[in-house]
Design a protein around this motif. Structure first.
Motif, PDB file in Angstrom:
ATOM      1  N   ASN A  76      39.479  45.152  45.138  1.00 55.13           N
ATOM      2  CA  ASN A  76      40.055  43.890  45.620  1.00 55.13           C
ATOM      3  C   ASN A  76      39.524  42.731  44.784  1.00 55.13           C
ATOM      4  O   ASN A  76      38.669  42.931  43.906  1.00 55.13           O
ATOM      5  CB  ASN A  76      39.794  43.670  47.132  1.00 55.13           C
ATOM      6  CG  ASN A  76      38.323  43.749  47.482  1.00 55.13           C
ATOM      7  OD1 ASN A  76      37.487  43.100  46.851  1.00 55.13           O
ATOM      8  ND2 ASN A  76      37.996  44.545  48.485  1.00 55.13           N
ATOM      9  N   GLY A  77      40.035  41.561  45.059  1.00 54.36           N
ATOM     10  CA  GLY A  77      39.644  40.384  44.286  1.00 54.36           C
ATOM     11  C   GLY A  77      38.211  39.974  44.551  1.00 54.36           C
ATOM     12  O   GLY A  77      37.525  39.454  43.663  1.00 54.36           O
ATOM     13  N   THR A  78      37.741  40.192  45.778  1.00 54.67           N
ATOM     14  CA  THR A  78      36.361  39.820  46.121  1.00 54.67           C
ATOM     15  C   THR A  78      35.385  40.654  45.298  1.00 54.67           C
ATOM     16  O   THR A  78      34.394  40.118  44.769  1.00 54.67           O
ATOM     17  CB  THR A  78      36.107  40.042  47.634  1.00 54.67           C
ATOM     18  OG1 THR A  78      37.187  39.475  48.365  1.00 54.67           O
ATOM     19  CG2 THR A  78      34.807  39.420  48.071  1.00 54.67           C
ATOM     20  N   LEU A  81      35.310  39.399  41.821  1.00 58.92           N
ATOM     21  CA  LEU A  81      34.487  38.187  41.714  1.00 58.92           C
ATOM     22  C   LEU A  81      32.996  38.526  41.723  1.00 58.92           C
ATOM     23  O   LEU A  81      32.216  37.953  40.952  1.00 58.92           O
ATOM     24  CB  LEU A  81      34.768  37.270  42.904  1.00 58.92           C
ATOM     25  CG  LEU A  81      35.813  36.179  42.745  1.00 58.92           C
ATOM     26  CD1 LEU A  81      36.041  35.490  44.077  1.00 58.92           C
ATOM     27  CD2 LEU A  81      35.405  35.147  41.693  1.00 58.92           C
ATOM     28  N   THR A 102      38.461  26.298  49.383  1.00 59.18           N
ATOM     29  CA  THR A 102      38.844  27.586  48.817  1.00 59.18           C
ATOM     30  C   THR A 102      38.865  28.619  49.934  1.00 59.18           C
ATOM     31  O   THR A 102      38.428  28.359  51.051  1.00 59.18           O
ATOM     32  CB  THR A 102      37.876  28.019  47.687  1.00 59.18           C
ATOM     33  OG1 THR A 102      38.364  29.232  47.091  1.00 59.18           O
ATOM     34  CG2 THR A 102      36.461  28.263  48.183  1.00 59.18           C
ATOM     35  N   PHE A 103      39.352  29.805  49.582  1.00 60.30           N
ATOM     36  CA  PHE A 103      39.284  30.932  50.517  1.00 60.30           C
ATOM     37  C   PHE A 103      37.843  31.455  50.527  1.00 60.30           C
ATOM     38  O   PHE A 103      37.153  31.407  49.508  1.00 60.30           O
ATOM     39  CB  PHE A 103      40.277  32.014  50.058  1.00 60.30           C
ATOM     40  CG  PHE A 103      40.252  33.250  50.909  1.00 60.30           C
ATOM     41  CD1 PHE A 103      40.567  33.191  52.253  1.00 60.30           C
ATOM     42  CD2 PHE A 103      39.913  34.478  50.357  1.00 60.30           C
ATOM     43  CE1 PHE A 103      40.539  34.337  53.035  1.00 60.30           C
ATOM     44  CE2 PHE A 103      39.892  35.630  51.127  1.00 60.30           C
ATOM     45  CZ  PHE A 103      40.206  35.553  52.481  1.00 60.30           C
ATOM     46  N   ALA A 105      36.366  34.160  50.181  1.00 59.40           N
ATOM     47  CA  ALA A 105      35.896  35.183  49.235  1.00 59.40           C
ATOM     48  C   ALA A 105      35.131  34.568  48.062  1.00 59.40           C
ATOM     49  O   ALA A 105      34.185  35.170  47.552  1.00 59.40           O
ATOM     50  CB  ALA A 105      37.087  35.977  48.698  1.00 59.40           C
ATOM     51  N   THR A 106      35.539  33.382  47.630  1.00 58.98           N
ATOM     52  CA  THR A 106      34.863  32.739  46.499  1.00 58.98           C
ATOM     53  C   THR A 106      33.385  32.558  46.830  1.00 58.98           C
ATOM     54  O   THR A 106      32.497  32.891  46.034  1.00 58.98           O
ATOM     55  CB  THR A 106      35.520  31.361  46.204  1.00 58.98           C
ATOM     56  OG1 THR A 106      36.928  31.454  46.335  1.00 58.98           O
ATOM     57  CG2 THR A 106      35.143  30.851  44.826  1.00 58.98           C
ATOM     58  N   MET A 164      38.895  27.231  41.064  1.00 58.12           N
ATOM     59  CA  MET A 164      39.927  28.094  41.656  1.00 58.12           C
ATOM     60  C   MET A 164      41.300  27.425  41.503  1.00 58.12           C
ATOM     61  O   MET A 164      41.397  26.207  41.650  1.00 58.12           O
ATOM     62  CB  MET A 164      39.582  28.309  43.140  1.00 58.12           C
ATOM     63  CG  MET A 164      40.261  29.492  43.789  1.00 58.12           C
ATOM     64  SD  MET A 164      41.884  29.118  44.412  1.00 58.12           S
ATOM     65  CE  MET A 164      41.495  28.391  46.004  1.00 58.12           C
ATOM     66  N   ASP A 190      38.386  31.744  39.274  1.00 60.34           N
ATOM     67  CA  ASP A 190      38.992  32.441  40.410  1.00 60.34           C
ATOM     68  C   ASP A 190      40.506  32.218  40.323  1.00 60.34           C
ATOM     69  O   ASP A 190      41.029  31.218  40.822  1.00 60.34           O
ATOM     70  CB  ASP A 190      38.410  31.933  41.729  1.00 60.34           C
ATOM     71  CG  ASP A 190      38.916  32.739  42.914  1.00 60.34           C
ATOM     72  OD1 ASP A 190      39.932  33.449  42.756  1.00 60.34           O
ATOM     73  OD2 ASP A 190      38.302  32.666  43.997  1.00 60.34           O
ATOM     74  N   ALA A 192      42.619  34.345  41.566  1.00 56.61           N
ATOM     75  CA  ALA A 192      43.134  35.303  42.558  1.00 56.61           C
ATOM     76  C   ALA A 192      44.573  34.989  42.955  1.00 56.61           C
ATOM     77  O   ALA A 192      45.365  35.893  43.214  1.00 56.61           O
ATOM     78  CB  ALA A 192      42.239  35.299  43.794  1.00 56.61           C
ATOM     79  N   GLU A 193      44.915  33.687  42.999  1.00 58.66           N
ATOM     80  CA  GLU A 193      46.221  33.280  43.523  1.00 58.66           C
ATOM     81  C   GLU A 193      47.217  32.931  42.415  1.00 58.66           C
ATOM     82  O   GLU A 193      48.332  32.526  42.712  1.00 58.66           O
ATOM     83  CB  GLU A 193      46.013  32.061  44.440  1.00 58.66           C
ATOM     84  CG  GLU A 193      45.000  32.355  45.541  1.00 58.66           C
ATOM     85  CD  GLU A 193      44.780  31.203  46.507  1.00 58.66           C
ATOM     86  OE1 GLU A 193      45.310  30.110  46.271  1.00 58.66           O
ATOM     87  OE2 GLU A 193      44.069  31.427  47.508  1.00 58.66           O
ATOM     88  N   SER A 214      43.718  38.722  42.337  1.00 55.34           N
ATOM     89  CA  SER A 214      43.787  39.523  43.570  1.00 55.34           C
ATOM     90  C   SER A 214      45.209  40.043  43.743  1.00 55.34           C
ATOM     91  O   SER A 214      46.183  39.352  43.424  1.00 55.34           O
ATOM     92  CB  SER A 214      43.416  38.675  44.789  1.00 55.34           C
ATOM     93  OG  SER A 214      43.845  39.320  45.977  1.00 55.34           O
ATOM     94  N   ASN A 216      46.047  41.378  46.871  1.00 57.85           N
ATOM     95  CA  ASN A 216      46.128  41.538  48.321  1.00 57.85           C
ATOM     96  C   ASN A 216      47.604  41.460  48.764  1.00 57.85           C
ATOM     97  O   ASN A 216      48.427  40.896  48.041  1.00 57.85           O
ATOM     98  CB  ASN A 216      45.308  40.415  48.973  1.00 57.85           C
ATOM     99  CG  ASN A 216      45.195  40.604  50.466  1.00 57.85           C
ATOM    100  OD1 ASN A 216      45.992  40.066  51.229  1.00 57.85           O
ATOM    101  ND2 ASN A 216      44.252  41.402  50.875  1.00 57.85           N
ATOM    102  N   LYS A 219      49.697  38.302  48.218  1.00 57.56           N
ATOM    103  CA  LYS A 219      49.781  37.647  46.907  1.00 57.56           C
ATOM    104  C   LYS A 219      51.169  37.837  46.268  1.00 57.56           C
ATOM    105  O   LYS A 219      52.012  38.543  46.807  1.00 57.56           O
ATOM    106  CB  LYS A 219      48.689  38.203  45.978  1.00 57.56           C
ATOM    107  CG  LYS A 219      47.277  37.875  46.439  1.00 57.56           C
ATOM    108  CD  LYS A 219      47.006  36.384  46.433  1.00 57.56           C
ATOM    109  CE  LYS A 219      45.572  36.021  46.772  1.00 57.56           C
ATOM    110  NZ  LYS A 219      45.153  36.322  48.138  1.00 57.56           N
ATOM    111  N   GLY A 226      43.615  45.119  46.060  1.00 61.90           N
ATOM    112  CA  GLY A 226      43.330  45.322  44.636  1.00 61.90           C
ATOM    113  C   GLY A 226      42.909  44.031  43.971  1.00 61.90           C
ATOM    114  O   GLY A 226      43.156  42.939  44.496  1.00 61.90           O
TER     115      GLY A 226
HETATM  116  C1  LIG Z   1      41.010  32.088  46.107  1.00 54.69           C
HETATM  117  C2  LIG Z   1      40.780  33.528  46.412  1.00 54.69           C
HETATM  118  N1  LIG Z   1      39.679  34.115  45.933  1.00 54.69           N
HETATM  119  C3  LIG Z   1      39.428  35.413  46.164  1.00 54.69           C
HETATM  120  C4  LIG Z   1      40.278  36.169  46.928  1.00 54.69           C
HETATM  121  C5  LIG Z   1      39.864  37.561  47.231  1.00 54.69           C
HETATM  122  O1  LIG Z   1      40.794  38.505  46.982  1.00 54.69           O
HETATM  123  P1  LIG Z   1      40.879  39.840  47.885  1.00 54.69           P
HETATM  124  O2  LIG Z   1      41.500  39.464  49.176  1.00 54.69           O
HETATM  125  O3  LIG Z   1      41.722  40.722  47.047  1.00 54.69           O
HETATM  126  O4  LIG Z   1      39.488  40.359  48.033  1.00 54.69           O
HETATM  127  C6  LIG Z   1      41.453  35.597  47.437  1.00 54.69           C
HETATM  128  C7  LIG Z   1      42.475  36.316  48.219  1.00 54.69           C
HETATM  129  O5  LIG Z   1      42.500  36.978  49.098  1.00 54.69           O
HETATM  130  C8  LIG Z   1      41.697  34.232  47.192  1.00 54.69           C
HETATM  131  O6  LIG Z   1      42.780  33.637  47.688  1.00 54.69           O
END
Ligand SMILES: Cc1ncc(COP(=O)(O)O)c(C=O)c1O
Length: 392
Positions: A76-78, A81, A102-103, A105-106, A164, A190, A192-193, A214, A216, A219, A226
């Protein structure tokens, strides 16, 4: 409430003109290509886990599409990162500059490294990290000590900066990267989006030392779950692959690992979805652009600010966003639209308002607070079965 109803009704009508009646989600995945076929191929091959041809093919497709020389697929994106930050040199007790808008996960990825987020303000037009705010912060706080950049206030090593690209709209990444270079700060982007978003002729995620994507389910394209680590550095790419595959040394049958790695490699099944989704990405981007253009025209008529890419940049228009005049108006619209089955949502609560990150250093976050009170995301999916007619 009569007043707000008359202001909000044309917005709902505009959304329904694109998506029709019934309940409208914010963003849903589209599986109208070879997804099923590639999944079956994978099952038939017996390669369903993290070794398999589809993983490599998916990485190659991302490289070809973005023009960024290396791509390493992760669960996944997390996770992407987390590893990207480690590779940039982020370790225990370091400080990492990022945005509070931000979301989660960052920030979580920074914390997984044992480091501390430092929240810097965003720009009102891009919703991404503000180079001006960053310059102010670095001028006031950063000091060179023994070959390192240190934050004079906290005494912590400033190890990286993580801008981001919010909702797919590129932030002022070139200015941020140039500024960070002056201070010897690696940038981990980042992205991801922002798959499909560019600045000039370059894809987002390719400006920093490392970038992440990301995939997810929410997305622009999805692999279920992923992510991807992006870099143009051959050594970092090799390290990324090693760390995300349990740091196992290549051998036909022995299990020898030379450091603490992670089981972060994307499974073949997920990559199979990704390959099929990538085949449709250019078409999806064209449709997303067409939807955004319709929204832009609607909101220009209604006098409601609609977030768009800066000149010289292109956005993937992943999640469309509008700005209300106040928190009260934003909340009234959220109630009104969701009650009608049109899913809308506010932007994330600022990270420093969450218990885990309440003690983090920040710069006052004036624009972030202003945006937090005003931004609303509106439905942005590729409409059902309407693909050709939406293509401009
Ligand atoms: C800004 C941002 N960073 C990181 C992530 C992490 O990605 P994931 O959900 O695939 O772990 C996301 C999305 O979900 C995101 O929107």
């Amino acid at each position: 409430m009569a007043d707000s109803t008359s202001r909000f009704a044309p917005i709902i009508a505009g959304v329904r003109a694109i998506y029709g009646n019934g309940s409208i989600p914010l963003h849903r995945p589209v599986f109208e290509g070879n997804e099923r076929q590639y999944l079956v191929d994978c099952i038939d091959s017996n390669f369903v886990s993290s070794v398999g041809a589809k993983v490599t093919e998916f990485e190659q497709r991302i490289v070809a599409f973005t023009g960024i020389p290396y791509a390493v697929a992760t669960v996944n994106g997390t996770a992407a990162l987390h590893v990207a930050l480690q590779l940039a040199g982020v370790g225990r007790d370091a400080a990492v500059i990022t945005q509070a808008l931000t979301f989660i996960a960052t920030c979580n990825a920074i914390r997984y490294c044992g480091a501390h987020p430092v929240f810097i303000d965003v720009d009102r037009d891009t919703l991404g990290l503000s180079p001006e705010a960053l310059r102010r912060f670095l001028a006031r706080h950063a000091e060179h000590r023994h070959g390192q950049t240190v934050d004079k206030t906290s005494g912590r090593r400033l190890a990286a900066c993580v801008p981001m690209h919010t909702f797919g709209h590129p932030c002022r990444i070139e200015e941020i990267v140039a500024l960070c270079a002056e201070y010897g700060l690696p940038v981990v982007e980042d992205a991801a989006e922002s798959l499909g978003s560019t600045v000039g002729s370059r894809h987002t995620g390719g400006f920093g030392r490392l970038g992440v994507l990301s995939f997810n389910g929410n997305k622009i394209i999805t692999t279920g779950g992923g992510g991807m680590i992006l870099t143009e550095d051959t050594d970092l790419a090799a390290r990324a692959k090693h760390l995300t595959t349990t740091a196992k040394l290549p051998h036909p049958y022995e299990f020898v690992h030379d450091e603490v790695g992670y089981n972060y490699r994307l499974p073949n099944l997920n990559a199979a979805l990704g390959c099929a989704q990538m085949e449709r990405l250019p078409e999806m981007l064209a449709i997303k652009a067409a939807i955004a253009a319709r929204y832009a025209a609607l909101f220009a008529t209604l006098g409601i600010p609609f977030i768009q890419a800066l000149p010289g940049a292109t956005t993937n228009s992943w999640l469309n966003a509008i700005l209300f005049d106040s928190l009260a108006e934003r909340d009234a619209f959220l109630d009104y639209s969701n009650a009608q089955g049109v899913m809308t949502r506010p932007i994330w609560r600022l990270m420093n308002r969450l218990t885990m990150y309440a003690d983090c250093q920040h710069d006052g976050l004036e624009n972030s607070i202003w945006l937090e009170e005003r931004v609303v995301n509106i439905p942005s999916s590729v409409p059902d079965g309407a693909l050709p007619s939406m293509t401009p």
